[in-house]
Design a protein around this motif. Sequence first.
Motif, PDB file in Angstrom:
ATOM      1  N   HIS A  55      26.843   1.434  74.919  1.00  0.00           N
ATOM      2  CA  HIS A  55      26.360   2.367  73.899  1.00  0.00           C
ATOM      3  C   HIS A  55      27.491   3.301  73.451  1.00  0.00           C
ATOM      4  O   HIS A  55      27.632   3.584  72.247  1.00  0.00           O
ATOM      5  CB  HIS A  55      25.192   3.192  74.449  1.00  0.00           C
ATOM      6  CG  HIS A  55      23.864   2.504  74.363  1.00  0.00           C
ATOM      7  ND1 HIS A  55      23.210   2.276  73.185  1.00  0.00           N
ATOM      8  CD2 HIS A  55      23.067   1.977  75.343  1.00  0.00           C
ATOM      9  CE1 HIS A  55      22.061   1.648  73.421  1.00  0.00           C
ATOM     10  NE2 HIS A  55      21.941   1.448  74.731  1.00  0.00           N
ATOM     11  N   ALA A  56      28.271   3.783  74.416  1.00  0.00           N
ATOM     12  CA  ALA A  56      29.357   4.709  74.086  1.00  0.00           C
ATOM     13  C   ALA A  56      30.401   4.042  73.191  1.00  0.00           C
ATOM     14  O   ALA A  56      30.823   4.597  72.171  1.00  0.00           O
ATOM     15  CB  ALA A  56      30.007   5.233  75.369  1.00  0.00           C
ATOM     16  N   ARG A 114      36.236   5.401  62.684  1.00  0.00           N
ATOM     17  CA  ARG A 114      36.187   4.603  63.905  1.00  0.00           C
ATOM     18  C   ARG A 114      37.174   5.139  64.933  1.00  0.00           C
ATOM     19  O   ARG A 114      38.305   5.508  64.611  1.00  0.00           O
ATOM     20  CB  ARG A 114      36.509   3.144  63.587  1.00  0.00           C
ATOM     21  CG  ARG A 114      36.740   2.276  64.813  1.00  0.00           C
ATOM     22  CD  ARG A 114      36.761   0.815  64.433  1.00  0.00           C
ATOM     23  NE  ARG A 114      35.422   0.361  64.077  1.00  0.00           N
ATOM     24  CZ  ARG A 114      35.184  -0.686  63.297  1.00  0.00           C
ATOM     25  NH1 ARG A 114      36.190  -1.361  62.782  1.00  0.00           N
ATOM     26  NH2 ARG A 114      33.951  -1.044  63.027  1.00  0.00           N
ATOM     27  N   GLU A 135      30.099   1.292  71.363  1.00  0.00           N
ATOM     28  CA  GLU A 135      29.525   0.930  70.066  1.00  0.00           C
ATOM     29  C   GLU A 135      29.467   2.145  69.150  1.00  0.00           C
ATOM     30  O   GLU A 135      29.715   2.053  67.939  1.00  0.00           O
ATOM     31  CB  GLU A 135      28.127   0.346  70.280  1.00  0.00           C
ATOM     32  CG  GLU A 135      27.593  -0.453  69.091  1.00  0.00           C
ATOM     33  CD  GLU A 135      26.989   0.415  68.010  1.00  0.00           C
ATOM     34  OE1 GLU A 135      26.998   0.005  66.827  1.00  0.00           O
ATOM     35  OE2 GLU A 135      26.519   1.525  68.333  1.00  0.00           O
ATOM     36  N   TYR A 136      29.135   3.306  69.717  1.00  0.00           N
ATOM     37  CA  TYR A 136      29.100   4.530  68.919  1.00  0.00           C
ATOM     38  C   TYR A 136      30.495   4.895  68.423  1.00  0.00           C
ATOM     39  O   TYR A 136      30.668   5.281  67.256  1.00  0.00           O
ATOM     40  CB  TYR A 136      28.526   5.671  69.764  1.00  0.00           C
ATOM     41  CG  TYR A 136      28.533   7.002  69.047  1.00  0.00           C
ATOM     42  CD1 TYR A 136      27.599   7.284  68.052  1.00  0.00           C
ATOM     43  CD2 TYR A 136      29.484   7.972  69.359  1.00  0.00           C
ATOM     44  CE1 TYR A 136      27.600   8.499  67.389  1.00  0.00           C
ATOM     45  CE2 TYR A 136      29.499   9.193  68.697  1.00  0.00           C
ATOM     46  CZ  TYR A 136      28.559   9.448  67.713  1.00  0.00           C
ATOM     47  OH  TYR A 136      28.573  10.652  67.045  1.00  0.00           O
ATOM     48  N   ASN A 140      31.274   2.301  65.581  1.00  0.00           N
ATOM     49  CA  ASN A 140      30.431   2.191  64.386  1.00  0.00           C
ATOM     50  C   ASN A 140      29.612   3.432  64.069  1.00  0.00           C
ATOM     51  O   ASN A 140      29.050   3.512  62.974  1.00  0.00           O
ATOM     52  CB  ASN A 140      29.472   0.999  64.541  1.00  0.00           C
ATOM     53  CG  ASN A 140      30.216  -0.302  64.810  1.00  0.00           C
ATOM     54  OD1 ASN A 140      31.146  -0.639  64.095  1.00  0.00           O
ATOM     55  ND2 ASN A 140      29.809  -1.023  65.852  1.00  0.00           N
ATOM     56  N   GLY A 141      29.522   4.380  64.997  1.00  0.00           N
ATOM     57  CA  GLY A 141      28.650   5.533  64.777  1.00  0.00           C
ATOM     58  C   GLY A 141      29.354   6.780  64.315  1.00  0.00           C
ATOM     59  O   GLY A 141      28.698   7.752  63.924  1.00  0.00           O
ATOM     60  N   CYS A 142      30.690   6.794  64.357  1.00  0.00           N
ATOM     61  CA  CYS A 142      31.442   7.983  63.957  1.00  0.00           C
ATOM     62  C   CYS A 142      31.865   7.868  62.497  1.00  0.00           C
ATOM     63  O   CYS A 142      31.920   6.782  61.919  1.00  0.00           O
ATOM     64  CB  CYS A 142      32.679   8.156  64.838  1.00  0.00           C
ATOM     65  SG  CYS A 142      32.304   8.280  66.601  1.00  0.00           S
ATOM     66  N   LYS A 150      28.090  -4.307  68.725  1.00  0.00           N
ATOM     67  CA  LYS A 150      26.681  -4.393  68.331  1.00  0.00           C
ATOM     68  C   LYS A 150      26.036  -5.608  68.965  1.00  0.00           C
ATOM     69  O   LYS A 150      24.925  -5.542  69.522  1.00  0.00           O
ATOM     70  CB  LYS A 150      26.589  -4.463  66.812  1.00  0.00           C
ATOM     71  CG  LYS A 150      25.162  -4.541  66.292  1.00  0.00           C
ATOM     72  CD  LYS A 150      25.145  -4.591  64.771  1.00  0.00           C
ATOM     73  CE  LYS A 150      23.710  -4.700  64.236  1.00  0.00           C
ATOM     74  NZ  LYS A 150      23.695  -4.787  62.752  1.00  0.00           N
ATOM     75  N   HIS A 192      27.767  12.364  72.227  1.00  0.00           N
ATOM     76  CA  HIS A 192      26.925  11.205  72.559  1.00  0.00           C
ATOM     77  C   HIS A 192      26.565  11.317  74.027  1.00  0.00           C
ATOM     78  O   HIS A 192      27.363  11.760  74.856  1.00  0.00           O
ATOM     79  CB  HIS A 192      27.675   9.896  72.276  1.00  0.00           C
ATOM     80  CG  HIS A 192      26.812   8.679  72.368  1.00  0.00           C
ATOM     81  ND1 HIS A 192      26.576   8.028  73.558  1.00  0.00           N
ATOM     82  CD2 HIS A 192      26.122   7.999  71.417  1.00  0.00           C
ATOM     83  CE1 HIS A 192      25.790   6.985  73.340  1.00  0.00           C
ATOM     84  NE2 HIS A 192      25.499   6.945  72.041  1.00  0.00           N
TER      85      HIS A 192
END
Length: 708
Positions: A437-438, A449, A440-441, A444-446, A596, A378
């Motif tokens: 952003h980091a 978690r 949140e990723y 929820n983005g991996c 988020k 990221h």
Amino acid sequence: MRFPLAATAIILAVLLALDQVQSLQFRFPNFSITDQSRLSLSDNSSIALGAIQVTTDVRGASIENRAGRVLYGRPFRLWRRKGKNANFNTTFVLNVKNMTASSGEGLAFILTADPAVPDGSDGQWLGIVNSMLNGTTEAHTVAVEFDTRKSFPEDLDDNHIGLDVNSVYSKRSVSLNDRGIYISAAKDIKVVVQYDGKNLTVFVGDDMKNPVLSEPLDLSAYLPEMVYIGFSGSTSDHTQLNCVRSWEFTGSEITQSKLWVWILVAGSVLLLLVGVGVAFFFYRKRVYEGNRLDNACPNIEEEILGFSTAPKKYKFKELSRATGKFNPKNKLGKGGFGTVYKGVLGGKEVAVKRVSKKSTQGKQEFIAEVTTIGNIRHRNLVKLIGWCHEKREYLLVYEYLPKGSLDKYIFWDEKSGTQEETLSWGKRLGVITGVAHAVEYLHNGCTNRVLHRDIKASNVMLGFNSDAKLGDFGLARTIIHNEQTHHSTKELAGTPGYMAPESILTGRATAETDVYAFGVLILEVACGRKPGGQAERDDYISNIVHGLWELYRRGTILEGADPRLNGIFIKEEMERVLILGLACCHPSPKSRPSMKTVLQVLTGEAPPPEVPAERPAFMWPPMPPSFKEWDNSLVGGQLTPFSKEYDANEEQLGGSVREDSVDKQPNQSKHNGGSAVESDEDDSMLGKGNSSNQTMKVCQRRKSLVNG
């Protein structure tokens, strides 16, 4: 082979001690503010630009008619009654810059009984003596002067060295013109002064075969037993900058009695025998500890290489070469579990973290970093390039971020009295948004978690354009979406001041505890203040949160903004960010926004969450959520750690948490909220019947940590 070498070194030290029973040694390759504690500086002296400024170096202010002294803080025994003189060898580098049409006045290396600068010793007196002391035995000063002005008829010229004994009228002086050396030319000049107990010898420049000055001298005839060593200098209406760029000194005192020699020999032999025994004991212990630590983390490579996207594996010799064999000059910083060095791999700058060999936790953090950040990419996460496990060495290779960590740009460094450039509000908001952003990723983005568990300013790195990247994943753990809500640990993990109150009580790490730490980060970036620790107050909350909430209650929250911003920010924007920080630090984890929501607030897509004017009291179990948005993925079963092999003890702990969960033990949860525990004793208390009295004892111990 190490023991014969160690024994040889000790024997050589004993033989050396037969002739030298006391010594003074120090070395300053350059000078920094931290060296002031070892030196004695007069009012007109300072340390600046990596050098001693013997006389005032203030551009724009008057530097005329000044005298100064800089001496080593501890006196040196020059001679002993009924004994011989000491000997010494000192090397220093001078740099004298002419500030007026002609130089003035000079600099000197001195040995003196009194560290204070004599009154009226500016100008022609070089800070050595004044008109009253000059030529008297009360002066108690011997100096090697570097004179840049012909102030007296006795002076040879305006570019000479001289040997001064209780007077500035040199006992002997030598011009440096014939050697092509000019003192005030603003160039580094190396000087070596040697004294063997009978003769004083001075070398100037790189010629160490031909001394500039050599004179028979019995220092005990002019100086007391204990003297201070260092430098003096002065200016008059004619001025110059008198700098000493480096300095090293070695002085040894000679024995006075053969009886003491034999006592020393006997004592040294005894110490040698004891020392060898102790060294052998610790050597065996170190070997045992090394094996034990390696056994604590077996099959490390299998664990790492089991991940398809694992970063590159390097050889130890590659990383050693890249960092100049871990040269201290390349050290970027040092943490609790290792040291970070700057290096070059394949023509590209990198940062190499070398984990301490003595740290079991450091090796567990090594595994955590490789198996979490090693598998994710990221733009706002520090990139892990590679790793190495070889010869009981554990190393991690990261991308190099030249500006270093965020804390240097928002906090005043009390030790050095300095701060990097003050970040503008625009850059600060960019940093906060980037870290959001980091996180949140990670949440929820991996695929799974990731809980960071140690979000703070010193773990946020800045690139060339002050773009923020979150790093240091040594405490990070992964949990499975829709199956696990938290990670439990037997020891508190995180940094005081950033830890949510429930994590201290339960030992659990959740997405909400990361949000709490992020909220503290928001406040410290906006306020330019360190958060303070929970132990610094009589309540659970960090000082910065407590203070900001009080300002919010009074309707003056903007007073919390960093005064170094000078009010240059959009008030509505600053207020929104500060309120968001308080919302993230809400005592109830269920009342904190998700990452988020945090991002929506920071980008202006949503208003900041409503925050009560009065700071709520911490309650456990927590009250229902106050925010409409709730992440259903947080509701589910119990966590098993990211590595069963390295966190088996945590898995056992997880079983205790399942037994006292809210759904299975409603009566018990009324007391402890299904809280996790941190010690084997607590596990056993919950495992044997789970009685209410035993659970109450565990909760009381938790609450004492929170309130204490």
